[in-house]
Design an enzyme around this catalytic site. Structure first.
Site, PDB file in Angstrom:
ATOM      1  N   THR A 122       0.909  -1.170   0.005  1.00 62.95           N
ATOM      2  CA  THR A 122      -0.085   0.011   0.094  1.00 62.95           C
ATOM      3  C   THR A 122       0.690   1.180   0.047  1.00 62.95           C
ATOM      4  O   THR A 122       1.775   1.439   0.894  1.00 62.95           O
ATOM      5  CB  THR A 122      -0.893   0.136   1.232  1.00 62.95           C
ATOM      6  OG1 THR A 122      -1.692  -1.261   1.343  1.00 62.95           O
ATOM      7  CG2 THR A 122      -2.088   1.286   1.232  1.00 62.95           C
ATOM      8  N   GLU A 152      -3.748  -5.202  -2.576  1.00 62.76           N
ATOM      9  CA  GLU A 152      -4.446  -6.466  -1.973  1.00 62.76           C
ATOM     10  C   GLU A 152      -5.660  -5.800  -0.951  1.00 62.76           C
ATOM     11  O   GLU A 152      -5.785  -4.823  -0.587  1.00 62.76           O
ATOM     12  CB  GLU A 152      -3.163  -6.961  -1.239  1.00 62.76           C
ATOM     13  CG  GLU A 152      -2.612  -6.293  -0.387  1.00 62.76           C
ATOM     14  CD  GLU A 152      -3.072  -6.015   1.171  1.00 62.76           C
ATOM     15  OE1 GLU A 152      -4.083  -6.979   1.606  1.00 62.76           O
ATOM     16  OE2 GLU A 152      -2.920  -5.219   2.082  1.00 62.76           O
ATOM     17  N   LEU A 154      -6.666  -8.226   1.571  1.00 66.09           N
ATOM     18  CA  LEU A 154      -6.941  -9.316   2.155  1.00 66.09           C
ATOM     19  C   LEU A 154      -7.061  -8.868   3.703  1.00 66.09           C
ATOM     20  O   LEU A 154      -6.360  -8.113   4.272  1.00 66.09           O
ATOM     21  CB  LEU A 154      -5.509 -10.026   1.969  1.00 66.09           C
ATOM     22  CG  LEU A 154      -4.867 -10.181   0.800  1.00 66.09           C
ATOM     23  CD1 LEU A 154      -3.580 -10.921   0.920  1.00 66.09           C
ATOM     24  CD2 LEU A 154      -5.973 -11.156   0.042  1.00 66.09           C
ATOM     25  N   LYS A 205      -7.032   1.454  -3.051  1.00 67.93           N
ATOM     26  CA  LYS A 205      -6.686   0.815  -1.782  1.00 67.93           C
ATOM     27  C   LYS A 205      -6.853   1.645  -0.535  1.00 67.93           C
ATOM     28  O   LYS A 205      -7.455   1.391   0.254  1.00 67.93           O
ATOM     29  CB  LYS A 205      -5.312   0.444  -1.979  1.00 67.93           C
ATOM     30  CG  LYS A 205      -4.588  -0.093  -0.892  1.00 67.93           C
ATOM     31  CD  LYS A 205      -5.077  -1.212  -0.382  1.00 67.93           C
ATOM     32  CE  LYS A 205      -4.674  -1.660   1.071  1.00 67.93           C
ATOM     33  NZ  LYS A 205      -5.088  -2.994   1.402  1.00 67.93           N
ATOM     34  N   ALA A 253     -19.969  -1.634  16.809  1.00 63.98           N
ATOM     35  CA  ALA A 253     -19.486  -0.638  17.796  1.00 63.98           C
ATOM     36  C   ALA A 253     -18.553  -1.336  18.713  1.00 63.98           C
ATOM     37  O   ALA A 253     -18.592  -2.597  19.133  1.00 63.98           O
ATOM     38  CB  ALA A 253     -20.430   0.097  18.535  1.00 63.98           C
ATOM     39  N   CYS A 261      -3.428  -2.062   8.844  1.00 61.49           N
ATOM     40  CA  CYS A 261      -4.011  -1.363   7.692  1.00 61.49           C
ATOM     41  C   CYS A 261      -4.953  -0.242   8.038  1.00 61.49           C
ATOM     42  O   CYS A 261      -4.337   1.094   7.418  1.00 61.49           O
ATOM     43  CB  CYS A 261      -4.564  -2.306   6.793  1.00 61.49           C
ATOM     44  SG  CYS A 261      -3.623  -3.487   5.996  1.00 61.49           S
ATOM     45  N   LYS A 321      -8.163  -8.256  16.330  1.00 62.89           N
ATOM     46  CA  LYS A 321      -9.417  -8.862  16.029  1.00 62.89           C
ATOM     47  C   LYS A 321      -9.406 -10.438  16.146  1.00 62.89           C
ATOM     48  O   LYS A 321      -8.208 -11.018  16.247  1.00 62.89           O
ATOM     49  CB  LYS A 321      -9.639  -8.485  14.363  1.00 62.89           C
ATOM     50  CG  LYS A 321      -9.126  -9.135  13.308  1.00 62.89           C
ATOM     51  CD  LYS A 321      -9.762  -8.861  11.965  1.00 62.89           C
ATOM     52  CE  LYS A 321      -9.021  -9.507  10.921  1.00 62.89           C
ATOM     53  NZ  LYS A 321      -9.577  -9.346   9.544  1.00 62.89           N
TER      54      LYS A 321
HETATM   55  C1  UDX Z   1      -8.220  -4.425   6.593  1.00 62.29           C
HETATM   56  C2  UDX Z   1      -9.180  -4.678   5.196  1.00 62.29           C
HETATM   57  O1  UDX Z   1     -10.457  -5.116   5.737  1.00 62.29           O
HETATM   58  C3  UDX Z   1      -8.599  -5.352   4.235  1.00 62.29           C
HETATM   59  O2  UDX Z   1      -9.420  -5.447   3.069  1.00 62.29           O
HETATM   60  C4  UDX Z   1      -7.032  -4.878   3.833  1.00 62.29           C
HETATM   61  O3  UDX Z   1      -6.467  -5.434   2.610  1.00 62.29           O
HETATM   62  C5  UDX Z   1      -6.271  -4.862   4.856  1.00 62.29           C
HETATM   63  O4  UDX Z   1      -6.984  -4.005   6.149  1.00 62.29           O
HETATM   64  P1  UDX Z   1      -7.481  -6.232   8.314  1.00 62.29           P
HETATM   65  O5  UDX Z   1      -6.661  -5.172   8.959  1.00 62.29           O
HETATM   66  O6  UDX Z   1      -7.185  -7.817   8.477  1.00 62.29           O
HETATM   67  O7  UDX Z   1      -8.047  -5.901   7.120  1.00 62.29           O
HETATM   68  O8  UDX Z   1      -8.881  -6.141   9.424  1.00 62.29           O
HETATM   69  P2  UDX Z   1     -10.494  -5.968   9.216  1.00 62.29           P
HETATM   70  O9  UDX Z   1     -11.211  -7.014   9.211  1.00 62.29           O
HETATM   71  O10 UDX Z   1     -10.862  -4.691   8.221  1.00 62.29           O
HETATM   72  O11 UDX Z   1     -10.842  -5.036  10.768  1.00 62.29           O
HETATM   73  C6  UDX Z   1      -9.864  -3.985  11.197  1.00 62.29           C
HETATM   74  C7  UDX Z   1     -10.329  -3.337  12.542  1.00 62.29           C
HETATM   75  O12 UDX Z   1     -11.533  -2.855  12.655  1.00 62.29           O
HETATM   76  C8  UDX Z   1     -10.243  -4.511  13.578  1.00 62.29           C
HETATM   77  O13 UDX Z   1      -9.624  -3.948  14.722  1.00 62.29           O
HETATM   78  C9  UDX Z   1     -11.748  -4.903  13.951  1.00 62.29           C
HETATM   79  O14 UDX Z   1     -11.824  -5.340  15.104  1.00 62.29           O
HETATM   80  C10 UDX Z   1     -12.338  -3.512  13.728  1.00 62.29           C
HETATM   81  N1  UDX Z   1     -13.780  -3.385  13.554  1.00 62.29           N
HETATM   82  C11 UDX Z   1     -14.192  -4.253  12.279  1.00 62.29           C
HETATM   83  C12 UDX Z   1     -14.704  -2.944  14.286  1.00 62.29           C
HETATM   84  O15 UDX Z   1     -14.333  -2.439  15.252  1.00 62.29           O
HETATM   85  N2  UDX Z   1     -16.080  -2.970  13.875  1.00 62.29           N
HETATM   86  C13 UDX Z   1     -16.559  -3.640  12.675  1.00 62.29           C
HETATM   87  O16 UDX Z   1     -17.715  -3.565  12.610  1.00 62.29           O
HETATM   88  C14 UDX Z   1     -15.543  -4.120  11.912  1.00 62.29           C
END
Ligand code: UDX
Length: 427
Positions: A122, A152, A154, A205, A253, A261, A321
């Site tokens: 990125t 990406e 992902l 992105k 929430a 990311c 997460k």
């Molecule tokens: C993210 C993007 O989703 C992905 O497409 C990108 O390429 C990389 O970054 P990721 O970092 O693996 O992926 O996590 P993601 O599932 O997006 O969650 C990010 C954060 O948001 C986590 O801490 C999660 O707990 C939080 N979250 C997510 C919330 O607090 N509430 C939600 O409803 C969803």
């Protein structure tokens, strides 16, 4: 096709392993010799469902290999994926040093033939042009290479299936030759392909991740309002999310978004925007709300325990997460640090994280050892195993039945009926 991947981190490994699994010959490289040694033995340095299996399978069938010899890997490949880190600098801008260094390595190694350099990292908008300039400056003529941006999307925990069944594939290229080759590479996935120029792909992105972050901060703001007016945000989110124009995803929430990311990409887009002369007020608010969310959660704990000294808290969940052992920018890390600095003693448990990212917190081997003798438990990651808790046993194990639910895992009514003092987010 013959492919090499520069950078065997999270994105590089998933990309390399999946491309090998699709039938290509892939060489993954890294400057870290220890990592390369482990990967060659089939050891994946982090937890990602399904990844170890496809790495082992493709190592065995000879389609995937690992090496520290970047030059050789580049020489042997027609397509070079760049998947190196671009962490945030202090001012929020993305660090491009590793991408620049990869571009220089490529320039040294390109000897004969035509190569396509595909950027998966990125990067700040305009990075494709910088890579092109570096190659030209190092004497590589324009007909010897193409630069492509192929961001990406992902998600950790589902990265392999996200790669194999993507919602879309974005290919930013400035020439048809490169576009056609990368389209052909992804053809077996039968995915929706978007063809853009390089700058647009780089922007897509940042915008994708910033929008996801905006959804989370939006619902967190609504949660904070709900708390004041006596409404449960989870019911509101469920009803609002049924509107297909809005969608239910990313409306949970809690204590805010973390990971490698979302936090960094919002800051990077703010930086890109400000450098271009526009002040992005909404994105700044998204970041600010996210930072405050854990503080508001901590306020609830402080209010219940005005004298923290001698009090013990269990922090349940450390990864940013569920489904990963990644603790980068995890809200839990900030929480644990703050709890310790206030004088609480902290016991932590996470099904995947086995070492505490904060010194001073005691890591426990299972849920009930972490809860043992605690005056309260703070849940900050919604691991599925937490949903199956035996509340009677929890009550017996804890010193006091007090639960701070930072991810709205539990039903407040059931918690109350089971004799717990319960605090959720926005309920
Ligand atoms: C993210 C993007 O989703 C992905 O497409 C990108 O390429 C990389 O970054 P990721 O970092 O693996 O992926 O996590 P993601 O599932 O997006 O969650 C990010 C954060 O948001 C986590 O801490 C999660 O707990 C939080 N979250 C997510 C919330 O607090 N509430 C939600 O409803 C969803």
């Amino acid at each position: 096709m013959r492919i090499c991947v520069l950078g065997s981190g999270y994105v590089g490994l998933v990309t390399g392993a999946c491309l090998a699994n699709m039938g290509n010959h892939v060489i993954c490289t890294d400057k870290d010799a220890v990592k390369i040694g482990k990967l060659t033995a089939g050891d994946v340095p982090f937890y990602e469902p399904g990844l170890q299996e496809i790495i082992k399978f493709n190592l065995k069938n000879g389609r995937l290999s690992f090496t520290g010899d970047l030059k050789k890997a580049i020489e042997l490949s027609d397509i070079i994926f760049v998947a190196v880190g671009t962490p945030s600098k202090k001012d929020g801008a993305a660090q491009i040093a590793h991408v620049v260094s990869a571009a220089k390595d490529i320039a040294v190694a390109i000897k004969k033939g035509y190569k396509i350099i595909v950027n998966k990292s990125t990067v700040p908008v305009g990075m494709g042009d910088i890579v092109t300039k570096i190659l030209k400056k190092n004497g590589i003529s324009r007909d010897k290479f193409s630069v492509v941006s192929n961001p990406e999307f992902l998600s950790e925990g589902t990265a392999v299936s996200d790669f194999m069944s993507p919602d879309r594939i974005v290919i930013g290229a400035s020439d048809n030759r490169a576009f056609n080759t990368i389209t052909e590479l992804y053809r077996p996935l039968n995915a929706h392909i978007i063809f853009t120029d390089i700058k647009t792909a780089e922007t897509i992105k940042y915008v994708s991740n910033s929008f996801l972050a905006t959804k989370v901060s939006f619902i967190n703001e609504i949660a904070n309002i709900c708390e004041q007016i006596g409404v449960d945000v989870t019911t509101v989110a469920s009803a609002v999310g049924l509107d297909r124009r809005i969608g239910r995803k990313f409306l949970n929430a809690g204590v805010g978004y973390g990971g490698s990311c979302l936090p960094k990409d919002v800051l990077a887009l703010i930086d890109v925007s400000q450098k271009a002369g526009y002040v992005p007020r909404l994105l700044k608010a998204v970041d600010e709300i996210n930072g405050k969310q854990i503080d508001l959660f901590l306020e609830k704990i402080k209010k219940s325990f005005p004298k923290p000294s001698g009090k013990k808290i269990a922090v349940m969940g450390v990864s940013f997460k569920p489904g990963t052992d990644d603790t980068r920018s995890a809200p839990s890390v900030r929480l644990i640090k703050k709890l310790l600095s206030l004088g609480f003693s902290v016991q932590v448990f996470d099904p995947a994280v086995k070492n505490s990212p904060v010194r001073g917190a005691v890591v426990c081997k299972d849920i009930y050892s972490a809860l043992k003798g605690c005056d309260a438990a703070a849940f900050v990651t919604e691991w599925p195993q937490f949903k199956q808790l035996n509340f009677e046993l929890v009550k017996k194990t804890m010193k006091k039945p007090v639960i701070f639910d930072g991810r709205n895992i539990f039903d407040p009514k059931i918690m109350k009926e089971s004799g717990f003092k319960y605090f959720g987010v926005g309920r």
